[in-house]
Design a protein around this motif. Structure first.
Motif, PDB file in Angstrom:
ATOM      1  N   GLY A 163     -26.834 -25.084  -0.856  1.00  0.00           N
ATOM      2  CA  GLY A 163     -25.949 -24.101  -0.252  1.00  0.00           C
ATOM      3  C   GLY A 163     -24.538 -24.083  -0.811  1.00  0.00           C
ATOM      4  O   GLY A 163     -23.711 -23.280  -0.387  1.00  0.00           O
ATOM      5  N   GLU A 164     -24.235 -24.955  -1.779  1.00  0.00           N
ATOM      6  CA  GLU A 164     -22.868 -25.051  -2.291  1.00  0.00           C
ATOM      7  C   GLU A 164     -22.747 -24.769  -3.785  1.00  0.00           C
ATOM      8  O   GLU A 164     -21.702 -25.016  -4.383  1.00  0.00           O
ATOM      9  CB  GLU A 164     -22.295 -26.434  -1.989  1.00  0.00           C
ATOM     10  CG  GLU A 164     -22.157 -26.704  -0.507  1.00  0.00           C
ATOM     11  CD  GLU A 164     -21.560 -28.059  -0.210  1.00  0.00           C
ATOM     12  OE1 GLU A 164     -20.963 -28.669  -1.117  1.00  0.00           O
ATOM     13  OE2 GLU A 164     -21.702 -28.510   0.926  1.00  0.00           O
ATOM     14  N   GLY A 165     -23.797 -24.306  -4.411  1.00  0.00           N
ATOM     15  CA  GLY A 165     -23.726 -24.010  -5.837  1.00  0.00           C
ATOM     16  C   GLY A 165     -23.815 -25.260  -6.689  1.00  0.00           C
ATOM     17  O   GLY A 165     -24.015 -26.370  -6.196  1.00  0.00           O
ATOM     18  N   THR A 166     -23.644 -25.047  -7.983  1.00  0.00           N
ATOM     19  CA  THR A 166     -23.769 -26.133  -8.960  1.00  0.00           C
ATOM     20  C   THR A 166     -22.685 -26.000 -10.014  1.00  0.00           C
ATOM     21  O   THR A 166     -22.387 -24.896 -10.465  1.00  0.00           O
ATOM     22  CB  THR A 166     -25.152 -26.074  -9.636  1.00  0.00           C
ATOM     23  OG1 THR A 166     -26.155 -26.189  -8.634  1.00  0.00           O
ATOM     24  CG2 THR A 166     -25.330 -27.187 -10.665  1.00  0.00           C
ATOM     25  N   THR A 167     -22.125 -27.132 -10.402  1.00  0.00           N
ATOM     26  CA  THR A 167     -21.185 -27.185 -11.524  1.00  0.00           C
ATOM     27  C   THR A 167     -21.639 -28.285 -12.462  1.00  0.00           C
ATOM     28  O   THR A 167     -21.876 -29.407 -12.037  1.00  0.00           O
ATOM     29  CB  THR A 167     -19.742 -27.476 -11.049  1.00  0.00           C
ATOM     30  OG1 THR A 167     -19.319 -26.405 -10.196  1.00  0.00           O
ATOM     31  CG2 THR A 167     -18.789 -27.601 -12.225  1.00  0.00           C
ATOM     32  N   VAL A 168     -21.774 -27.929 -13.725  1.00  0.00           N
ATOM     33  CA  VAL A 168     -22.123 -28.894 -14.768  1.00  0.00           C
ATOM     34  C   VAL A 168     -20.943 -28.979 -15.729  1.00  0.00           C
ATOM     35  O   VAL A 168     -20.452 -27.959 -16.210  1.00  0.00           O
ATOM     36  CB  VAL A 168     -23.391 -28.471 -15.539  1.00  0.00           C
ATOM     37  CG1 VAL A 168     -23.699 -29.469 -16.646  1.00  0.00           C
ATOM     38  CG2 VAL A 168     -24.579 -28.319 -14.605  1.00  0.00           C
ATOM     39  N   VAL A 169     -20.504 -30.199 -15.992  1.00  0.00           N
ATOM     40  CA  VAL A 169     -19.448 -30.446 -16.967  1.00  0.00           C
ATOM     41  C   VAL A 169     -20.056 -31.315 -18.060  1.00  0.00           C
ATOM     42  O   VAL A 169     -20.546 -32.410 -17.780  1.00  0.00           O
ATOM     43  CB  VAL A 169     -18.229 -31.154 -16.334  1.00  0.00           C
ATOM     44  CG1 VAL A 169     -17.154 -31.407 -17.387  1.00  0.00           C
ATOM     45  CG2 VAL A 169     -17.683 -30.348 -15.163  1.00  0.00           C
ATOM     46  N   ALA A 170     -20.040 -30.798 -19.292  1.00  0.00           N
ATOM     47  CA  ALA A 170     -20.642 -31.513 -20.412  1.00  0.00           C
ATOM     48  C   ALA A 170     -19.663 -31.533 -21.577  1.00  0.00           C
ATOM     49  O   ALA A 170     -18.979 -30.545 -21.837  1.00  0.00           O
ATOM     50  CB  ALA A 170     -21.943 -30.825 -20.829  1.00  0.00           C
ATOM     51  N   ALA A 171     -19.604 -32.671 -22.263  1.00  0.00           N
ATOM     52  CA  ALA A 171     -18.709 -32.782 -23.416  1.00  0.00           C
ATOM     53  C   ALA A 171     -19.433 -33.434 -24.578  1.00  0.00           C
ATOM     54  O   ALA A 171     -20.313 -34.276 -24.395  1.00  0.00           O
ATOM     55  CB  ALA A 171     -17.475 -33.614 -23.045  1.00  0.00           C
ATOM     56  N   ARG A 172     -19.028 -33.023 -25.753  1.00  0.00           N
ATOM     57  CA  ARG A 172     -19.515 -33.651 -26.989  1.00  0.00           C
ATOM     58  C   ARG A 172     -18.290 -33.989 -27.818  1.00  0.00           C
ATOM     59  O   ARG A 172     -17.381 -33.180 -27.968  1.00  0.00           O
ATOM     60  CB  ARG A 172     -20.463 -32.728 -27.754  1.00  0.00           C
ATOM     61  CG  ARG A 172     -21.035 -33.441 -28.977  1.00  0.00           C
ATOM     62  CD  ARG A 172     -22.455 -33.032 -29.258  1.00  0.00           C
ATOM     63  NE  ARG A 172     -22.959 -33.861 -30.350  1.00  0.00           N
ATOM     64  CZ  ARG A 172     -23.789 -34.870 -30.198  1.00  0.00           C
ATOM     65  NH1 ARG A 172     -24.245 -35.159 -28.996  1.00  0.00           N
ATOM     66  NH2 ARG A 172     -24.200 -35.584 -31.220  1.00  0.00           N
ATOM     67  N   TRP A 173     -18.287 -35.204 -28.342  1.00  0.00           N
ATOM     68  CA  TRP A 173     -17.167 -35.692 -29.125  1.00  0.00           C
ATOM     69  C   TRP A 173     -17.459 -35.598 -30.604  1.00  0.00           C
ATOM     70  O   TRP A 173     -18.552 -35.964 -31.051  1.00  0.00           O
ATOM     71  CB  TRP A 173     -16.837 -37.144 -28.742  1.00  0.00           C
ATOM     72  CG  TRP A 173     -16.410 -37.235 -27.324  1.00  0.00           C
ATOM     73  CD1 TRP A 173     -17.175 -37.606 -26.261  1.00  0.00           C
ATOM     74  CD2 TRP A 173     -15.130 -36.896 -26.796  1.00  0.00           C
ATOM     75  NE1 TRP A 173     -16.428 -37.538 -25.095  1.00  0.00           N
ATOM     76  CE2 TRP A 173     -15.172 -37.104 -25.404  1.00  0.00           C
ATOM     77  CE3 TRP A 173     -13.939 -36.462 -27.367  1.00  0.00           C
ATOM     78  CZ2 TRP A 173     -14.080 -36.890 -24.568  1.00  0.00           C
ATOM     79  CZ3 TRP A 173     -12.840 -36.239 -26.542  1.00  0.00           C
ATOM     80  CH2 TRP A 173     -12.933 -36.439 -25.164  1.00  0.00           C
ATOM     81  N   LYS A 174     -16.468 -35.147 -31.365  1.00  0.00           N
ATOM     82  CA  LYS A 174     -16.620 -35.026 -32.815  1.00  0.00           C
ATOM     83  C   LYS A 174     -16.553 -36.386 -33.486  1.00  0.00           C
ATOM     84  O   LYS A 174     -17.329 -36.676 -34.382  1.00  0.00           O
ATOM     85  CB  LYS A 174     -15.528 -34.114 -33.362  1.00  0.00           C
ATOM     86  CG  LYS A 174     -15.629 -33.892 -34.835  1.00  0.00           C
ATOM     87  CD  LYS A 174     -14.557 -32.911 -35.286  1.00  0.00           C
ATOM     88  CE  LYS A 174     -14.519 -32.821 -36.775  1.00  0.00           C
ATOM     89  NZ  LYS A 174     -13.808 -33.931 -37.388  1.00  0.00           N
ATOM     90  N   ASP A 175     -15.636 -37.230 -33.058  1.00  0.00           N
ATOM     91  CA  ASP A 175     -15.463 -38.525 -33.717  1.00  0.00           C
ATOM     92  C   ASP A 175     -15.832 -39.646 -32.759  1.00  0.00           C
ATOM     93  O   ASP A 175     -15.004 -40.451 -32.421  1.00  0.00           O
ATOM     94  CB  ASP A 175     -14.021 -38.742 -34.196  1.00  0.00           C
ATOM     95  CG  ASP A 175     -13.177 -37.513 -34.191  1.00  0.00           C
ATOM     96  OD1 ASP A 175     -12.924 -36.944 -33.123  1.00  0.00           O
ATOM     97  OD2 ASP A 175     -12.763 -37.117 -35.283  1.00  0.00           O
ATOM     98  N   ARG A 176     -17.032 -39.671 -32.349  1.00  0.00           N
ATOM     99  CA  ARG A 176     -17.477 -40.680 -31.375  1.00  0.00           C
ATOM    100  C   ARG A 176     -17.700 -41.994 -32.038  1.00  0.00           C
ATOM    101  O   ARG A 176     -18.182 -42.143 -33.105  1.00  0.00           O
ATOM    102  CB  ARG A 176     -18.753 -40.213 -30.704  1.00  0.00           C
ATOM    103  CG  ARG A 176     -19.174 -41.160 -29.617  1.00  0.00           C
ATOM    104  CD  ARG A 176     -20.268 -40.555 -28.835  1.00  0.00           C
ATOM    105  NE  ARG A 176     -20.726 -41.568 -27.888  1.00  0.00           N
ATOM    106  CZ  ARG A 176     -21.908 -41.602 -27.368  1.00  0.00           C
ATOM    107  NH1 ARG A 176     -22.763 -40.679 -27.636  1.00  0.00           N
ATOM    108  NH2 ARG A 176     -22.253 -42.538 -26.536  1.00  0.00           N
TER     109      ARG A 176
END
Length: 120
Positions: A107-120
């Motif tokens: 009932g509250e929706g969804t938020t996805v936060v995703a990151a990719r690093w170039k110099d990991r």
């Protein structure tokens, strides 16, 4: 969806990602945006360059105001689907990115936060 894919591809090029990482990030946003559209009735996407010390990367935030995800762990399991797909969407997107957080409740929706690093 095509406009979003082009915008993310352009952001990956600007951030200096190579072709393989560009493809990973564009694939991840395609899956996440599709889920927001199909299951959340649409939503918003934010694309932002990020930095942490000397590391540079790209963060994608996909939010919807849909019904939310009742059993998140189950939805992240390969092969689980509520539709006609193969069940690789959410879990597949998680594997393509270095960081992946989902905030969702029924009932509250969804938020996805995703990151990719170039110099990991």
């Amino acid at each position: 969806m095509l406009t979003l894919r082009h915008a993310v591809r352009a952001a990956t090029v600007e951030a200096g990602f190579g072709l393989v990482d560009q493809t990973r990030i564009v694939t991840a946003i395609s899956e996440l945006a599709r889920n927001a559209y199909v299951y959340g009735g649409g939503g918003t996407v934010e694309i932002e360059p990020v930095a942490s010390g000397t590391r540079r990367g790209l963060r994608l935030t996909v939010s919807d105001e849909g019904p939310g995800i009742a059993d998140l762990e189950r939805c992240l399991t390969d092969g689980y689907t509520t539709g006609s797909g193969l069940g690789h969407g959410l879990g597949g997107a998680r594997r393509l990115m270095h960081e992946f957080r989902v905030r969702s409740a029924p009932g509250e929706g969804t938020t996805v936060v995703a990151a990719r690093w170039k110099d990991r």
